[in-house]
Scaffold this motif. Structure first.
Motif, PDB file in Angstrom:
ATOM      1  N   VAL A 149       0.600  -1.287   0.077  1.00 58.14           N
ATOM      2  CA  VAL A 149      -0.210   0.075   0.033  1.00 58.14           C
ATOM      3  C   VAL A 149       1.034   1.253   0.035  1.00 58.14           C
ATOM      4  O   VAL A 149       2.110   1.233   0.325  1.00 58.14           O
ATOM      5  N   THR A 175      -1.636   5.659   2.839  1.00 59.51           N
ATOM      6  CA  THR A 175      -2.796   4.688   3.407  1.00 59.51           C
ATOM      7  C   THR A 175      -2.449   4.024   4.314  1.00 59.51           C
ATOM      8  O   THR A 175      -3.294   3.978   5.360  1.00 59.51           O
ATOM      9  N   TYR A 181      -4.611   3.988   7.981  1.00 60.53           N
ATOM     10  CA  TYR A 181      -4.805   2.823   8.825  1.00 60.53           C
ATOM     11  C   TYR A 181      -4.575   3.100  10.332  1.00 60.53           C
ATOM     12  O   TYR A 181      -5.417   3.067  11.314  1.00 60.53           O
ATOM     13  N   PRO A 200      -8.584  -1.297   6.306  1.00 62.09           N
ATOM     14  CA  PRO A 200      -7.982  -2.052   5.264  1.00 62.09           C
ATOM     15  C   PRO A 200      -9.045  -3.157   5.022  1.00 62.09           C
ATOM     16  O   PRO A 200      -9.844  -3.626   5.651  1.00 62.09           O
ATOM     17  N   ASP A 201      -9.095  -3.400   3.756  1.00 56.78           N
ATOM     18  CA  ASP A 201      -9.753  -4.467   3.382  1.00 56.78           C
ATOM     19  C   ASP A 201      -9.335  -5.823   3.859  1.00 56.78           C
ATOM     20  O   ASP A 201      -8.194  -5.831   4.189  1.00 56.78           O
ATOM     21  N   THR A 239      -5.704  -6.882   2.655  1.00 57.58           N
ATOM     22  CA  THR A 239      -4.572  -6.062   3.190  1.00 57.58           C
ATOM     23  C   THR A 239      -4.434  -6.487   4.640  1.00 57.58           C
ATOM     24  O   THR A 239      -3.520  -6.480   5.130  1.00 57.58           O
TER      25      THR A 239
END
Length: 119
Positions: A27, A31, A35, A42-43, A46
């Motif tokens: 990432v 990003t 987080y 995060p998805d 990730t």
């Protein structure tokens, strides 16, 4: 601790810069920063990469447990449950309890084999 606080804690505990961790998990630096500040989540993929990178469980990152030990699946990869009659019928909690029990049984078996080898 929040997810972001746990990620930041692990990063700092290991002495890593944000940029380094961001590169390792694929990432951008900003990003990862979002987080850590809980401005963005995060998805799942990730999240799994973060857990793998720090060698902790996703459950630890999400605050479901305070035990940051490595993922149980890595400890249990020597067991093969596919096709074990009744295993798939267990709830996820029952499956986890079963795996934990089997892990303890396996540790005891290893100790027994070591003792027998010494004789």
């Amino acid at each position: 601790m929040t997810l972001g606080e746990r990620i930041k804690y692990l990063r700092e505990k290991n002495g890593y810069a944000q940029k380094f961790v961001a590169e390792k998990i694929g990432v951008r630096n900003n990003t990862l920063s979002s987080y850590e500040s809980d401005k963005r989540q995060p998805d799942y993929d990730t999240l799994q990469k973060i857990a793998d990178f720090f060698e902790v469980s996703v459950d630890y990152l999400l605050g479901r447990t305070d035990d940051p030990s490595p993922k149980e699946d890595k400890k249990m990869n020597l067991f093969f449950y596919d096709g074990l009659e009744g295993y798939d019928d267990l709830t996820p909690e029952e499956q986890k309890a079963f795996r934990e029990h089997m892990y303890e049984e396996a540790k005891q078996a290893i100790e027994l084999v070591k003792k027998l080898k010494k004789k």
